[in-house]
Design an enzyme around this catalytic site. Structure first.
Site, PDB file in Angstrom:
ATOM      1  N   TYR A 325       0.414   4.407  18.723  1.00  0.00           N
ATOM      2  CA  TYR A 325       0.255   5.245  19.740  1.00  0.00           C
ATOM      3  C   TYR A 325       1.124   6.448  19.811  1.00  0.00           C
ATOM      4  CZ  TYR A 325      -3.002   1.762  21.904  1.00  0.00           C
ATOM      5  OH  TYR A 325      -3.759   0.828  21.989  1.00  0.00           O
ATOM      6  N   VAL A 383      -5.105  -1.475  14.121  1.00  0.00           N
ATOM      7  CA  VAL A 383      -6.313  -2.252  15.030  1.00  0.00           C
ATOM      8  C   VAL A 383      -6.114  -1.876  16.307  1.00  0.00           C
ATOM      9  CG1 VAL A 383      -6.412  -4.281  13.558  1.00  0.00           C
ATOM     10  CG2 VAL A 383      -4.500  -3.934  15.211  1.00  0.00           C
ATOM     11  N   GLU A 384      -5.244  -0.663  16.727  1.00  0.00           N
ATOM     12  CA  GLU A 384      -5.271   0.244  18.048  1.00  0.00           C
ATOM     13  C   GLU A 384      -4.737   1.426  17.857  1.00  0.00           C
ATOM     14  OE1 GLU A 384      -3.285  -1.842  21.349  1.00  0.00           O
ATOM     15  OE2 GLU A 384      -4.052  -3.855  20.910  1.00  0.00           O
ATOM     16  N   ASN A 385      -5.610   2.427  18.413  1.00  0.00           N
ATOM     17  CA  ASN A 385      -5.134   3.748  18.318  1.00  0.00           C
ATOM     18  C   ASN A 385      -6.035   4.439  19.405  1.00  0.00           C
ATOM     19  OD1 ASN A 385      -5.657   6.868  16.476  1.00  0.00           O
ATOM     20  ND2 ASN A 385      -3.540   6.323  17.465  1.00  0.00           N
TER      21      ASN A 385
END
Length: 488
Positions: A325, A383-385
């Site tokens: 992030y 796997v997250e952004n």
């Protein structure tokens, strides 16, 4: 291996999709036999730039247990994926998802965390979710523990601080692998395992009121137990399904030195080492030597079982996944100032930031991908952004060009990393649908490509509405990332 040509685009079979967590979307916190989880006793933050998940002591814990409402505890209601899963997965399929990352709520399978027999209603729910995904040929990527351990294990053992929680977790993972294993190819063990150094949300252990040294001792001991449990879960899966893949998951806190001053460069290197310590153990199978000094200087002693080091050595993960992030800046005399509400460090004057103070650094993703690939030489998975923002609904439409710009810039840098030689399996952007924020438990911090009609107090119709970014991401997936233009 030398080759005249190098990759120019995302590989065939690249896994495009999105990611959620049970405690942020499911709701139905007290239905069909589900037990209470650690996520569901954390109050909504009163300050959106301050994390709320670790302000749990014995008093606030028992207040939460005795409060049977969702008003102060938004993760209890989520966005009611429990009853809307078929509608939501259909929307994911409309976008063209190849993969959907979600977590299984441990307490929906074993309400008390260590029940002898699983809760059949919990197994049935996830069977229904998998059936919907199979209908649209969407692969599941399942996280086994995503900040939602059964609260009874906190009351019984003080969470992961007690070694007995290892056996409870691996009883749960054995049940899950045996029941769902033939339908799932990709797994993750612990979500953002390194954030366990922050406390309760990841360790399930109450450590308020302890000294800093005592907190560190409890947290690193808890994390050691998670590392062993993760390795044992890897062993379980590989024995049952040798071709399936299981990965670790790291909150990647890439940091830059504040200046070329050697002391600042060393401070940044140390911050990176502490961040990568966890993936070092899970990928390389042993504690890295650089942590010995840190443990000694902080008077930390990791109590290990007789077989722990062999368990870690013999069961490394198959791939490395991570969330990305923001980046931070580190200097030698830094005081630990918070950046946004997710990291400590300094602000970078060359970067813009979100309304929540999260600095936006797409090139940092390329840097991270290259550094992780160089360090481990194992497949990577973003796997997250995503971007949390206050979307405005006007005439049943959400024009979120800012989110399109954010995703576009980060996907461009992923493509550049692939050209650099990085082996990247896929990309599951965070929050394909609006959900309850992890850090502040608010609804108004929206990540989704799909709008959910619900406010911070839980009021609304729960109607799902496609945002402009929905159609943009649909085009990106359809062209396998070759068309990243801003036009829908």
């Amino acid at each position: 291996m030398y080759q005249e040509n190098y990759p120019q685009n995302f590989p065939t079979g690249f896994l495009w999709g999105g990611a959620t967590a049970a405690n942020q979307v499911e709701g139905a916190w007290n239905l069909d036999g589900k037990g209470l989880t650690t996520a569901e006793v954390v109050k909504k933050a009163t300050n959106r730039k301050k994390m709320s998940m670790d302000a749990v002591d014995q008093v606030t814990l028992h207040q939460a247990i005795n409060d049977h409402t969702t008003m102060l505890y938004p993760k209890r209601r989520g966005v009611d994926f429990y009853h809307h899963y078929a509608e939501d997965i259909k929307l994911f399929a409309e976008m063209g998802f190849k993969v959907y990352r979600f977590s299984i709520a441990w307490a929906r399978i074993l309400p008390h965390g260590d029940d002898k027999q699983p809760n059949q209603a919990g197994l049935d729910f996830y069977d229904r979710v998998l059936t919907e995904l199979e209908k649209y040929q969407i692969q599941p990527l399942i996280t086994l523990s995503h900040y939602e351990m059964p609260l009874d294990l906190t009351l019984k053992y003080n969470g992961w601080s007690d070694r007995r929680t290892i056996a409870a977790f691996n009883h749960y993972t054995q049940i899950v692998f045996e029941h769902f294993g033939q339908r799932v190819k990709y797994w993750l063990t612990f979500n953002e395992i390194n954030t366990g150094t922050w406390g309760f949300h990841a360790t399930g252990a109450i450590d308020q009121g302890l000294s800093k040294q005592q907190q560190l001792q409890l947290r690193y001991q808890s994390l050691h137990h998670q590392l062993v449990a993760s390795a044992l879960a890897t062993k379980q899966l590989h024995e049952l399904y040798p071709t399936d893949k299981i990965g670790c998951m790291l909150a990647r806190m890439q940091t830059y030195p504040a200046s070329p001053k050697p002391e600042d460069v060393r401070a940044a290197q140390l911050a990176d080492q502490k961040n990568l310590f966890f993936s070092d153990v899970q990928v390389r199978g042993e504690y890295p030597a650089f942590m010995n000094r840190y443990f000694a200087e902080n008077k930390l002693i990791i109590k290990m079982g007789t077989d722990d080091q062999a368990i870690l050595a013999n069961n490394p993960v198959d791939f490395i996944s991570f969330s990305y992030y923001m980046t931070t800046v580190t200097k030698a005399d830094q005081d630990g100032t918070a950046v946004g509400n997710m990291a400590t460090g300094g602000r970078n004057p060359y970067l813009k930031e979100s309304a929540w103070g999260w600095q936006i650094d797409p090139i940092g993703l390329r840097i991270t991908l290259n550094e992780l690939w160089d360090r481990y030489q194992k497949p990577l998975f973003v796997v997250e952004n995503g971007l949390g923002a206050q979307d405005k609904l006007v005439n049943d439409q959400i024009h979120d060009s800012y989110r399109i710009s954010y995703l576009r810039q980060h996907i461009i840098q992923m493509k550049e990393a692939i050209k650099d030689g990085v082996k990247l399996l896929g990309y599951t952007m965070w929050g394909p649908i609006d959900l309850i924020s992890f850090s502040t438990s608010e609804m108004s911090k929206r990540y989704g490509l799909i709008y959910v009609d619900q406010d911070d107090l839980g009021r609304g119709t729960l109607t799902r509405i496609r945002k402009d970014s929905f159609y943009w991401y649909q085009k990106v997936i359809a062209t396998n990332g070759t068309d990243l233009s801003d036009n829908q």
